[in-house]
Design an enzyme around this catalytic site. Structure first.
Site, short mmCIF file in Angstrom:
data_model
loop_
_atom_site.label_atom_id
_atom_site.label_comp_id
_atom_site.label_asym_id
_atom_site.label_seq_id
_atom_site.Cartn_x
_atom_site.Cartn_y
_atom_site.Cartn_z
N GLU A 376 0.83 -1.21 0.00
CA GLU A 376 0.00 0.00 0.00
C GLU A 376 0.87 1.27 0.00
O GLU A 376 0.65 2.16 -0.80
CB GLU A 376 -0.93 -0.02 1.23
CG GLU A 376 -1.76 1.23 1.44
CD GLU A 376 -2.95 1.35 0.49
OE1 GLU A 376 -3.17 0.44 -0.33
OE2 GLU A 376 -3.63 2.39 0.56
N GLU A 427 -4.55 0.03 -9.38
CA GLU A 427 -3.73 1.02 -10.09
C GLU A 427 -2.58 0.42 -10.87
O GLU A 427 -2.24 0.88 -11.97
CB GLU A 427 -3.19 2.09 -9.12
CG GLU A 427 -4.27 2.99 -8.54
CD GLU A 427 -5.00 2.37 -7.36
OE1 GLU A 427 -4.55 1.30 -6.86
OE2 GLU A 427 -6.05 2.91 -6.94
#
Ligand SMILES: *[C@@H]1O[C@H](CO)[C@@H](O)[C@H](O)[C@H]1NC(C)=O
Ligand SMILES: *[C@@H]1O[C@H](CO)[C@@H](O)[C@H](O)[C@H]1NC(C)=O
Ligand SMILES: *[C@@H]1O[C@H](CO)[C@@H](O)[C@H](O)[C@H]1NC(C)=O
Ligand SMILES: *[C@@H]1O[C@H](CO)[C@@H](O)[C@H](O)[C@H]1NC(C)=O
Ligand SMILES: *[C@@H]1O[C@H](CO)[C@@H](O)[C@H](O)[C@H]1NC(C)=O
EC number: 3.2.1.-
Length: 536
Positions: A376, A427
């Protein structure tokens, strides 16, 4: 000649004709084996969609999402059914009429007035308004052959408008910047917003105005966007084209905070380019602003880890501390795809080059962890720190008291993990998709497949996929209990698109991002992965 022999000859002749008519020049490219591999991969993604959808449908429909560990419903998006609305477009692209029908029936019954929790203007716009309008355009356009009930399709537009009517209250009176969220009972705005919160509405709301022929929605969001395009005071534009995350919506002024391509800021920059793609004649100033921000980011925010000149990440600038912070993450990894799209559309190689470098660096974060999923958030020791005198003023954050584990990690991979979780985010896959469309290099499809095998192997639990706690532990360190709706609209959709692009049909499918330099897009993807038709 006996009868069976004559028959055989006729069959052979027919077969010859059939084979001959299929000898089109396209088909003779020696790629058929590769195409078959990718179509098999595409089928695997469809199976995963069906698996996750059935898991959701059985235990959580029509709630917002499935909690895969407890096998019950979650209600994080006002209880209007975020998963069905987000999944709808992907089900259309995959041509799953049963799922599409179930969702259309659900949409008819949504009451956007009915909720007991704060209404996020940004999330409601990108997930619900974007999802409804995209499905509306797909079903009336390239997927009209699915023959869905016409009345049910019209309801998609009606419902998008009903929700926008609720959200209009966020703009208040005599005040152009919207609040980030509304109280569900009083419908009064919370008086705060972020750069992305105010600057990621134009695409969906302008599309809504185009489809309803009511300019109100476009006017609201464009007025808000004007504040962001002409920031006051001018000094808050720390680097040309770049402004901080925090806004005072009463004064319309920015507050010193972070300048970043990360969360609460990211899709503002993304939409500058996408509005230009949506309508180049009406939004040239958005493009100019994207170019400024893209150039500034290359100049100021880009940083290579010490000893790893081939890697580059986008750090952030902390205005309050007056320094650059070497921190980035999964969300920032969309920037690779956005730079590539910008380079393709503007015909500017410096952007595609930089975008591809970002994509390679995000891939590096994936293959460097135990699960082969990227973390992350992560950090690195900036190469800027070893240069004397430092090349930029203000400086980068250097000389931290790094722990031995941090040093071992940065020596081995160039970065170290700050937050090791994976929340089913799209993403990196999204950026692989743009990299593949631009280069047509099979490598990116292999990377996407490797990432999918890792995600499927780590995040799949119960009857769905879930938040993973630690991508650097063999088993992913256990799961959270949530399957975000964007897993359907983005993660699975970009996988579907990247593996579909190699089929003969896929080359020309109008909703695929165009190929190579000088691309002319027919559709543009909102930040939740919902394709919207560009203005003619
Ligand atoms: C939602 O509530 C408002 C205010 O009470 C009302 O004007 C509007 O018609 C309602 N919308 C729907 C779709 O029921
Ligand atoms: C939106 O703005 C345009 C241009 O300023 C104006 O002509 C139009 O009347 C506005 N629409 C609404 C509904 O206020
Ligand atoms: C915004 O600015 C106004 C006027 O200066 C001030 O009263 C208000 O407290 C500010 N709001 C926030 C959230 O900082
Ligand atoms: C990391 O690399 C630096 C520079 O090569 C070296 O001085 C240091 O001992 C290494 N640290 C670890 C923990 O491997
Ligand atoms: C995904 O996981 C399921 C269950 O473990 C397995 O059957 C399937 O083969 C996996 N798919 C891929 C592409 O790894």
């Amino acid at each position: 000649m006996t009868f069976p022999v004559a028959l055989l000859i006729v069959i052979l002749l027919l077969l010859g004709t059939v084979l001959q008519t299929h000898q089109s020049p396209r088909e003779s490219v020696p790629n058929t084996a590769l195409q078959r591999i990718n179509l098999d991969r595409r089928d695997e993604i469809k199976s995963a969609f069906n698996f996750a959808w059935n898991g959701y449908y059985t235990a959580a429909f029509p709630h917002d999402e499935l909690k895969p560990l407890s096998n019950g419903p979650g209600e994080s998006r006002n209880g209007w059914g975020a998963t069905p609305v987000d999944a709808l477009g992907t089900a259309i692209l995959m041509e799953l009429p049963d799922v599409v029908n179930v969702v259309l029936e659900h949409v008819k019954g949504i009451d956007f007035n009915d909720t007991g929790t704060d209404i996020s203007v940004f999330e409601s716009t990108i997930r619900y308004v974007g999802g409804l309008l995209s499905a509306y355009e797909l079903l009336r356009g390239p997927f009209s052959h699915l023959n869905m009930d016409e009345g049910s399709v019209e309801v998609l537009l009606v419902k998008a408008r009903e929700l926008a009517e609720v959200l209009c209250a966020a703009f208040g009176e005599g005040n152009a910047l919207p609040s980030g969220s509304l109280n569900p009972f009083t419908r009064i705005g919370n008086g705060e917003n972020s750069l992305a919160g105010a600057g990621t509405l134009v695409l969906e709301w302008i599309k809504l105005s185009a489809l309803t022929k009511d300019s109100k929605y476009a006017n609201f969001t464009q007025k808000a966007e004007d504040f962001l395009l002409n920031p006051k005071p001018k000094s808050t534009e720390a680097f040309p084209g770049m402004v901080p995350i925090d806004l005072n919506i009463t004064t319309g002024q920015f507050k010193p905070s972070d300048i970043t391509w990360g969360g609460s800021s990211d899709s503002f920059y993304e939409y500058l380019l996408k509005m230009y793609i949506y309508d180049p004649k009406s939004f040239p100033q958005y493009k100019d602003r994207w170019i400024q921000a893209a150039d500034s980011s290359i100049q100021y925010l880009a940083s290579s880890p010490r000893g790893y000149p081939d890697l580059v990440f986008l750090g952030r600038y902390d205005e309050k501390a007056g320094m650059f912070v070497p921190q980035s993450g999964h969300m920032e990894c969309f920037a690779g795809g956005n730079y590539i799209l910008g380079g393709m559309v503007l015909g500017e190689q410096k952007y595609t080059d930089f975008g591809l470098k970002l994509v390679h660096s995000c891939h590096h974060t994936y293959i460097s962890t135990t699960t082969h999923i990227g973390p992350e958030t992560f950090s690195w020791i900036p190469s800027q720190c070893s240069l004397l005198p430092p090349p930029t003023s203000p400086p980068w954050l250097c000389n931290q008291p790094y722990s031995p584990t941090t040093l071992t990690s940065t020596n081995a991979t160039g970065f170290y993990i700050i937050d090791p979780s994976y929340n089913l985010r799209p993403e990196v896959l999204e950026s692989y998709y743009y990299a593949y469309r631009f280069t047509r290099d099979e490598k990116y499809r292999d990377w996407a497949w490797d990432a999918w095998v890792a995600i499927n192997g780590t995040a799949r639990v119960g009857n769905g996929y879930s938040y993973v706690r630690d991508v650097d532990k063999v088993d992913g360190g256990g799961w959270g209990d949530n399957m975000e709706s964007y897993f359907f609209s983005e993660t699975l959709k970009y996988l579907w698109l990247i593996f579909g692009g190699g089929s003969r049909e896929g080359e020309g499918e109008e909703w695929q991002v165009s190929v190579g330099d000088g691309a002319v897009e027919k559709w543009v993807y909102n930040t939740e992965g919902h394709p919207l038709k560009v203005r003619k």
